[in-house]
Scaffold this motif. Sequence first.
Motif, PDB file in Angstrom:
ATOM      1  N   ALA A  67       0.825  -1.214   0.000  1.00  0.00           N
ATOM      2  CA  ALA A  67       0.000   0.000   0.000  1.00  0.00           C
ATOM      3  C   ALA A  67       0.855   1.259   0.000  1.00  0.00           C
ATOM      4  N   VAL A  68       1.738   1.364  -0.987  1.00  0.00           N
ATOM      5  CA  VAL A  68       2.626   2.526  -1.102  1.00  0.00           C
ATOM      6  C   VAL A  68       2.361   3.213  -2.442  1.00  0.00           C
ATOM      7  N   SER A  69       2.169   4.511  -2.412  1.00  0.00           N
ATOM      8  CA  SER A  69       1.929   5.295  -3.621  1.00  0.00           C
ATOM      9  C   SER A  69       3.204   6.019  -4.031  1.00  0.00           C
ATOM     10  N   GLN A  70       3.203   6.635  -5.214  1.00  0.00           N
ATOM     11  CA  GLN A  70       4.298   7.544  -5.530  1.00  0.00           C
ATOM     12  C   GLN A  70       4.231   8.701  -4.537  1.00  0.00           C
ATOM     13  N   ASN A  71       5.380   9.285  -4.223  1.00  0.00           N
ATOM     14  CA  ASN A  71       5.439  10.315  -3.179  1.00  0.00           C
ATOM     15  C   ASN A  71       4.781   9.775  -1.899  1.00  0.00           C
ATOM     16  N   PRO A  72       5.395   8.780  -1.238  1.00  0.00           N
ATOM     17  CA  PRO A  72       4.742   8.052  -0.142  1.00  0.00           C
ATOM     18  C   PRO A  72       4.244   8.967   0.968  1.00  0.00           C
ATOM     19  N   ARG A  73       3.071   8.640   1.459  1.00  0.00           N
ATOM     20  CA  ARG A  73       2.378   9.471   2.452  1.00  0.00           C
ATOM     21  C   ARG A  73       2.759   9.091   3.877  1.00  0.00           C
ATOM     22  N   ASP A  74       2.574  10.047   4.776  1.00  0.00           N
ATOM     23  CA  ASP A  74       2.851   9.807   6.194  1.00  0.00           C
ATOM     24  C   ASP A  74       1.976   8.691   6.753  1.00  0.00           C
ATOM     25  N   PHE A  75       0.701   8.648   6.344  1.00  0.00           N
ATOM     26  CA  PHE A  75      -0.184   7.623   6.891  1.00  0.00           C
ATOM     27  C   PHE A  75       0.188   6.233   6.363  1.00  0.00           C
ATOM     28  N   GLU A 114       8.680   5.254  19.640  1.00  0.00           N
ATOM     29  CA  GLU A 114       7.302   5.613  19.979  1.00  0.00           C
ATOM     30  C   GLU A 114       7.031   7.064  19.605  1.00  0.00           C
ATOM     31  N   ARG A 115       7.077   7.338  18.310  1.00  0.00           N
ATOM     32  CA  ARG A 115       6.863   8.705  17.823  1.00  0.00           C
ATOM     33  C   ARG A 115       6.146   8.652  16.489  1.00  0.00           C
ATOM     34  N   GLY A 116       5.560   9.775  16.085  1.00  0.00           N
ATOM     35  CA  GLY A 116       4.959   9.886  14.767  1.00  0.00           C
ATOM     36  C   GLY A 116       6.029  10.156  13.723  1.00  0.00           C
ATOM     37  N   VAL A 117       5.761   9.806  12.479  1.00  0.00           N
ATOM     38  CA  VAL A 117       6.786   9.916  11.443  1.00  0.00           C
ATOM     39  C   VAL A 117       7.224  11.361  11.221  1.00  0.00           C
ATOM     40  N   ARG A 118       6.320  12.315  11.415  1.00  0.00           N
ATOM     41  CA  ARG A 118       6.682  13.714  11.184  1.00  0.00           C
ATOM     42  C   ARG A 118       7.687  14.216  12.223  1.00  0.00           C
ATOM     43  N   ASP A 119       7.746  13.545  13.365  1.00  0.00           N
ATOM     44  CA  ASP A 119       8.673  13.970  14.421  1.00  0.00           C
ATOM     45  C   ASP A 119      10.133  13.737  14.043  1.00  0.00           C
ATOM     46  N   ASP A 124      19.438  13.922  11.731  1.00  0.00           N
ATOM     47  CA  ASP A 124      19.864  13.203  12.944  1.00  0.00           C
ATOM     48  C   ASP A 124      18.841  13.262  14.065  1.00  0.00           C
ATOM     49  N   ASN A 125      17.572  13.009  13.714  1.00  0.00           N
ATOM     50  CA  ASN A 125      16.513  13.025  14.728  1.00  0.00           C
ATOM     51  C   ASN A 125      15.960  11.637  15.043  1.00  0.00           C
ATOM     52  N   VAL A 126      16.662  10.590  14.608  1.00  0.00           N
ATOM     53  CA  VAL A 126      16.212   9.225  14.872  1.00  0.00           C
ATOM     54  C   VAL A 126      17.017   8.666  16.048  1.00  0.00           C
ATOM     55  N   GLU A 127      16.338   8.387  17.151  1.00  0.00           N
ATOM     56  CA  GLU A 127      17.033   7.938  18.359  1.00  0.00           C
ATOM     57  C   GLU A 127      17.398   6.462  18.307  1.00  0.00           C
ATOM     58  N   VAL A 128      16.458   5.622  17.876  1.00  0.00           N
ATOM     59  CA  VAL A 128      16.679   4.171  17.861  1.00  0.00           C
ATOM     60  C   VAL A 128      16.607   3.672  16.420  1.00  0.00           C
ATOM     61  N   PRO A 129      17.639   3.007  15.928  1.00  0.00           N
ATOM     62  CA  PRO A 129      17.599   2.491  14.551  1.00  0.00           C
ATOM     63  C   PRO A 129      16.469   1.491  14.363  1.00  0.00           C
ATOM     64  N   GLY A 130      16.026   1.356  13.128  1.00  0.00           N
ATOM     65  CA  GLY A 130      15.003   0.377  12.807  1.00  0.00           C
ATOM     66  C   GLY A 130      15.580  -1.023  12.731  1.00  0.00           C
ATOM     67  N   PRO A 131      14.743  -2.009  12.404  1.00  0.00           N
ATOM     68  CA  PRO A 131      15.214  -3.383  12.236  1.00  0.00           C
ATOM     69  C   PRO A 131      16.076  -3.502  10.976  1.00  0.00           C
ATOM     70  N   PRO A 132      16.717  -4.642  10.764  1.00  0.00           N
ATOM     71  CA  PRO A 132      17.521  -4.812   9.552  1.00  0.00           C
ATOM     72  C   PRO A 132      16.724  -4.494   8.295  1.00  0.00           C
ATOM     73  N   LEU A 133      17.364  -3.770   7.383  1.00  0.00           N
ATOM     74  CA  LEU A 133      16.695  -3.317   6.159  1.00  0.00           C
ATOM     75  C   LEU A 133      17.520  -3.733   4.943  1.00  0.00           C
ATOM     76  N   ILE A 134      16.872  -4.462   4.055  1.00  0.00           N
ATOM     77  CA  ILE A 134      17.471  -4.870   2.786  1.00  0.00           C
ATOM     78  C   ILE A 134      16.729  -4.143   1.669  1.00  0.00           C
ATOM     79  N   PHE A 161       8.692  16.084   3.309  1.00  0.00           N
ATOM     80  CA  PHE A 161       9.749  16.412   4.263  1.00  0.00           C
ATOM     81  C   PHE A 161      10.807  15.319   4.231  1.00  0.00           C
ATOM     82  N   ALA A 162      12.005  15.688   4.645  1.00  0.00           N
ATOM     83  CA  ALA A 162      13.147  14.777   4.588  1.00  0.00           C
ATOM     84  C   ALA A 162      13.508  14.299   5.987  1.00  0.00           C
ATOM     85  N   ILE A 163      13.729  13.000   6.103  1.00  0.00           N
ATOM     86  CA  ILE A 163      14.347  12.410   7.289  1.00  0.00           C
ATOM     87  C   ILE A 163      15.758  12.024   6.871  1.00  0.00           C
ATOM     88  N   ILE A 164      16.741  12.659   7.463  1.00  0.00           N
ATOM     89  CA  ILE A 164      18.137  12.444   7.068  1.00  0.00           C
ATOM     90  C   ILE A 164      18.895  11.949   8.289  1.00  0.00           C
TER      91      ILE A 164
END
Length: 383
Positions: A67-75, A114-119, A124-134, A161-164
Amino acid sequence: MQNLRKFVAPEIVFGSGALSLAARYAVNFGARNPMIVTDEGVAKAGWVDMLSNELSEEGLNPKIFAAVSQNPRDFQASEGASFYRENKCDVILALGGGSPMDCAKAVGILSTNERGVRDFEGVDNVEVPGPPLICIPTTAGSSADVSQFSIINNTDLRKKFAIISKTMVPDVALIDPDTTFTMDPYLTACTGMDALVHAVEAAVSTASSPITDLHAFEAIRLICAHLPLVMNDPKNAEHREKMMFASMQAGLAFSNASLGAVHAMAHSLGGLLDIPHGECNALLLRSVVEFNYSSAPERYRLVASAMNIPVDKLSSSGIASALAEKIESLREEVGITGSLSSRGMEEAFIAQLAENALSDPCMVTNPRIPVLTEIREVFRNAL
């Protein structure tokens, strides 16, 4: 001596058949219920079934989120994170172009924080890395498979918005040129121009370095040589491979040197009008280069040389004109014609688009820092 620069990259496996290694890597990461993040187009092309079968043959129980569109949405990122938790997933495999890969990155960090994606917007605003990503790219352009960027659409503000973050860099990139044979011609053109913009903006970025230059200029050379060829002969394996390699090179460059005004403006356009990202970049590149040129003439001279423009025979103003014409002719040669106005862009949108672009983090490393009225004029020139 240059200022200190860092360089981040995932483990990369490049070449025909790289996709077939996905199950082995998933097992090595301890997967039992791997999540495949993809979109309907990639599923229809048959790549999802192929990957799912590979995982099942290793005794894994893949769960598919398409369920991913072009220009993926926050929801969509939030829904993906809920899907991940509900299905007790443990590893994420992103299969597709930039949209599934960007969404997969966001899903990953939402599953561990435990945060919303916009946060997470910004640097460098990601405190805990996600699971392994391939990541397994199926287009030769977005380079999300090697970058520390994730671009998500804020649907309330209609603004991307960019998450970097270093945590956005995938653990593994399985870059298989064979997957690009199912791209249609226009997608091939748009993603190829996207890769070119990545390389050009990295080359002139104020955060560029000799390390990123190696990748940026090689990407420019490869794209200018092979994008027209792959458009004329889409089943040619050599041209497809060269374009995939160029996309990887451009990604390594921009992930570490960042980008500039083209991407800041394209993010604004994509968020408001939902225009495909590569198409936005292709339509904006000339106007931005003309705006920037006087602030980085020597860097653009190197770009022009990589595009096979005879710079030794031209004055600085001549190089600027030749570079603008080359960008325009390449865009039209690969079939991206018209302007922003033919995509629904109107004068009335410019004020909002310019404000959004000016606040985009990609603008920070543009060689010329514009004021609001200047960005409005660049948008106007692209109409």
